[in-house]
Scaffold this active site. Structure first.
Site, PDB file in Angstrom:
ATOM      1  N   TRP A   9       0.830  -1.209   0.000  1.00  0.00           N
ATOM      2  CA  TRP A   9       0.000   0.000   0.000  1.00  0.00           C
ATOM      3  C   TRP A   9       0.860   1.252   0.000  1.00  0.00           C
ATOM      4  CZ3 TRP A   9      -0.896   3.442   4.353  1.00  0.00           C
ATOM      5  CH2 TRP A   9      -0.171   3.118   5.501  1.00  0.00           C
ATOM      6  N   ASP A  10       2.145   1.085   0.232  1.00  0.00           N
ATOM      7  CA  ASP A  10       3.081   2.208   0.194  1.00  0.00           C
ATOM      8  C   ASP A  10       3.011   2.945  -1.146  1.00  0.00           C
ATOM      9  OD1 ASP A  10       3.741   0.267   2.086  1.00  0.00           O
ATOM     10  OD2 ASP A  10       5.887   0.650   1.977  1.00  0.00           O
ATOM     11  N   LYS A  36       3.888   1.862  16.210  1.00  0.00           N
ATOM     12  CA  LYS A  36       4.982   1.667  15.259  1.00  0.00           C
ATOM     13  C   LYS A  36       5.058   2.824  14.273  1.00  0.00           C
ATOM     14  CE  LYS A  36       6.624  -1.629  11.761  1.00  0.00           C
ATOM     15  NZ  LYS A  36       6.272  -2.825  10.975  1.00  0.00           N
ATOM     16  N   GLN A  37       3.916   3.288  13.812  1.00  0.00           N
ATOM     17  CA  GLN A  37       3.880   4.352  12.816  1.00  0.00           C
ATOM     18  C   GLN A  37       2.558   5.088  12.931  1.00  0.00           C
ATOM     19  OE1 GLN A  37       3.776   1.297   9.525  1.00  0.00           O
ATOM     20  NE2 GLN A  37       2.526   2.862   8.546  1.00  0.00           N
ATOM     21  N   GLU A  97       1.278  -1.683  13.285  1.00  0.00           N
ATOM     22  CA  GLU A  97       1.319  -3.141  13.358  1.00  0.00           C
ATOM     23  C   GLU A  97       1.715  -3.654  14.734  1.00  0.00           C
ATOM     24  OE1 GLU A  97       2.321  -3.898   8.638  1.00  0.00           O
ATOM     25  OE2 GLU A  97       3.968  -3.759  10.096  1.00  0.00           O
TER      26      GLU A  97
END
Length: 767
Positions: free
Chosen positions: A358-359, A601-602, A489
């Site tokens: 999906w990046d 994580k992000q 995640e």
């Protein structure tokens, strides 16, 4: 954090030989040309630790999934990016002794340079071999942008303390293995090894996928720049072919080997014609010669930089960082082939597998839209349309029906090939990124034609998925989405991840809006799509029912949307209270401990605020940024760029600058202690966004470009170019002014800090 790369505005430079850094440098100095790429492995023998890697775009192997307990719906394989047969090898012997930097008595004046401006890689050193012979070596290598099946090496040796017999043994080798393998399967089958008229060829195909390839080489020998007539001895084996050249060189003389090599592939040629295609490629390369082909390489890169360069005055490390990111993005994908996509490691390593995440839609499309032209971004969207049937099959395997589409988390050919259940089954937000990219493409380019021609079918499949994936909670009297993993995640199998729920609602609303728009303006396409999908008004009404009553977890006490149900049940200890020796937590903690922690994580909720910035007030952004960023460990390469953009939006320039440095130098400084596995290619597009959307404040507002520029105090000025609807705009931001230079024929109206500004073609506008 490692800091051995020398700061330079146009080059990546390493000085001094350190065996502990060889694998890291192999990643950092990687080269590619969109069709193939390779890690910066030494051409000569090296008996120390190394990660050998040469890669061909689009060539992969379906490695059988390896899990302890099989679950229905698991993909059968994990697509491996394949280490291809190697063409770069040149064994070197000096007076009978192998040149090997791991065994040399002494290595001096060692340096590497990756020249990003001109697209070549250089390595120089002086070595004393165990037999006492001292030589200086200079090796130049590049992968041609003009002849993208060809790479070139100029390997020069000069004896320094005595005359020397030098033996060059350039070779091709298909006896290679992958660093990343589930079962240690044999990935390649070598079918032919031959040497003819000074040229060598290895034909091999991948097992299972049967990509046919020919690896080829041809060499020339030069003494002090003069070509030698030298017929090599030929050595062939089952998986290797070598040419041996022996030549005396006096002390101070320079013996050079020019090696041209590369790949032809059945993706581009008939399998039966690969050797002939290789001969043609070699013929073109030798007709030009090394120096002329290198000059053409410089010209090709100059053309790329003319549009894509970002300049930063006053901060060399920041300048080096952004150019490294832009350079690697262009090495990985140039938009020439719509069958290809942008893998997370590009041509620099094998981790993650697959070619598409999906990046691409969330981070890479904005870069390619603005620095190439809309056709490149359209090709990336077409790639997803071409895989729509596979996305429907992926959803069917999980129990969905009626044309619901779930795009894969990881793929090569449209099939899901990721085999971690918490991602394969649960990280379904990827569907939303694809729909958002369709919206983002139209918003930026003004090209609506993609939606009636292809995009509407994709949007219908995605809307059907979200409708079926939601379930009605009688307790909440709302539709909920259970058992998911968001972008963060470090949270698996959660209920009502806010980002996922928000995307689901938006995707349905957007699909409904486009259905009406296509019906009104593109009736032929509308009838075709409705006939193909068998969509009914009653089904659309059911979609609307879900989108209009979806649940969003919210804390009245904190005044923020919750990342998911139960987030406040965690022990909310901020990252600044974590001991440094516990970081990164993904390398220090058990997964159980990570899942119970509040650490992110992000960007997760903040990723939604980035996508849908205009849905929320700046005050709401600030409140959510202040709540979530202190819990974010940024152990995903995709995290710092989003936070940099939002910090700049909030005018927190020092914080924005620090996040920018982290995203731009993530690999150069090895923030996550994993660069030896390969670079983080897709997140590099986020670095570009950090400057253009973050510091430059570029947005599309009311169908026009809008800017709210800011400048870090460390910078004197910065500039970038945007291709907006086939008009090139250069923006230069200084401490006290912003300059615009428009190329084209017509005026352009933009917004600057909310005020309308009219730009005249080819006239500098200073505001």
């Amino acid at each position: 954090m490692q800091e051995y790369i020398k700061a330079d505005p146009w080059s990546i430079i390493e000085e001094g030989f350190d065996k502990e850094l060889v694998k890291s440098s192999e990643s950092i100095f990687s080269i590619g040309n969109g069709a193939m790429g390779q890690r910066a492995n030494f051409e000569e023998q090296y008996s120390g630790e190394t990660f050998q890697g040469s890669y061909i775009a689009g060539v992969y192997y379906p490695d059988k999934t390896r899990v302890g307990w099989w679950k229905n719906g698991y993909p059968e394989y994990f697509a491996k990016v394949l280490n291809a047969p190697s063409w770069i090898g040149i064994d070197v012997y000096i007076n009978g002794e192998a040149l090997d930097l791991n065994t040399c008595k002494k290595v001096d004046r060692f340096s590497r340079e990756l020249n990003m401006k001109e697209g070549w890689y250089l390595r120089v050193f002086t070595a004393v071999l165990p037999n006492g012979t001292q030589v200086s070596v200079k090796v130049t290598r590049f992968l041609s942008l003009d002849l993208d099946e060809v790479g070139a090496i100029n390997y020069e040796i000069t004896p320094e303390n005595a005359d020397a017999e030098i033996k060059f043994v350039p070779y091709l080798d298909s006896g290679i293995t992958n660093e990343d393998s589930n079962w240690d399967d044999k990935f390649w089958n070598t079918t032919s090894v031959r040497s003819e008229a000074g040229q060598a060829f290895i034909e091999a195909h991948t097992m299972k996928t049967h990509f046919e390839t020919c690896t080829f080489m041809e060499n020339r020998l030069f003494l002090n720049g003069q070509a030698l007539i030298a017929k090599p001895a030929e050595h062939t084996a089952d998986m290797r072919v070598a040419h041996e050249y022996v030549q005396m060189a006096k002390q101070g003389e320079t013996l050079s080997l020019h090696k041209f090599g590369g790949y032809t592939v059945s993706r581009n040629h008939q399998a039966s014609a690969l050797v002939e295609a290789s001969r043609t490629a070699l013929g073109k390369a030798f007709e030009l010669g090394f120096d002329t082909l290198l000059e053409k390489q410089k010209q090709a890169w100059a053309k790329i930089w003319e549009m894509s360069d970002i300049t930063i005055a006053g901060d060399i490390k920041a300048q080096q960082g952004i150019r490294f990111n832009i350079f690697q993005l262009n090495q990985t994908y140039l938009g020439k082939d719509s069958r290809l996509n942008i893998g997370p490691k590009g041509f620099t390593g094998e981790k993650y597998g697959g070619s598409t995440y999906w990046d691409t839609e969330a981070y890479c499309i904005p870069f390619y839209m603005a620095t190439k032209d809309q056709n490149v971004a359209r090709s990336l969207l077409k790639y997803r349309y071409n895989h729509l049937e596979k996305a429907i099959e992926n959803a069917q395997k999980l129990g969905f029906s009626n044309g619901a589409a779930l795009y894969p988390m990881v793929t090569m050919n449209g099939e899901e090939c990721h085999n971690e259940w918490e991602i394969t089954f649960e990280e379904i937000h990827r569907n939303g990124a694809i729909a958002f990219a369709i919206y983002n493409y139209y918003r930026f380019t003004g090209d609506y034609s993609y939606i009636p021609e292809m995009g509407l079918e994709v949007l219908i499949g995605i809307a059907r998925f979200w409708h079926q994936r939601a379930s009605f909670s009688t307790a909440k009297n709302k539709y909920v989405i259970l058992g998911v993993t968001g972008p963060n995640e470090y949270e698996n199998n959660v209920n009502n991840n806010w980002y996922t729920n928000y995307l689901a609602k938006w995707c349905i609303d957007f699909a409904v809006e486009q259905l009406q728009k296509v019906e009104d303006g593109y009736n032929d396409d509308y009838r075709r799509v409705i006939g193909k999908t068998k969509l009914t008004d009653s089904e659309v009404s059911q979609w609307k029912k879900v989108a209009g009553n979806i649940y969003f977890p919210y804390s009245e006490e904190k005044g923020v949307f919750l990342q998911q149900d139960g987030f406040l049940d965690k022990e909310l200890i901020t990252v600044d209270q974590l001991p440094k020796n516990q970081r990164p937590i993904n390398q220090k903690w058990s997964w159980d401990r990570i899942l119970r922690s509040p650490y992110i994580k992000q960007a997760d909720v903040l990723q939604g605020f980035y996508f849908f910035e205009d849905h929320f007030t700046e005050e709401e952004l600030e409140k959510h940024f202040d709540f979530y960023e202190p819990f974010t460990v940024h152990e995903s390469s995709l995290s710092p760029c989003v936070h940099s953009i939002q910090a700049a939006k909030l005018n927190r320039m020092q914080q924005a600058y620090m996040f920018y440095l982290r995203t731009s130098r993530l690999d150069l400084d090895d923030y996550n202690k994993e660069v030896e596995e390969g670079l983080h290619i897709t997140s590099m597009a986020g670095t570009w966004m950090s400057i253009v959307e973050g510091f430059g404040g570029m947005r599309i507002v009311d169908d026009k470009l809008s800017f709210e520029p800011k400048i870090p105090e460390q910078w004197e000025a910065y500039s970038f170019k945007i291709n907006f609807r086939n008009r090139i705009l250069k923006v230069t931001v200084k401490k006290n002014s912003t300059e615009f230079l428009l190329n084209g024929q017509d005026d352009m109206s933009i917004r600057l800090n909310g005020e309308r500004v009219v730009l005249k073609p080819n006239k500098l506008k200073v505001v």
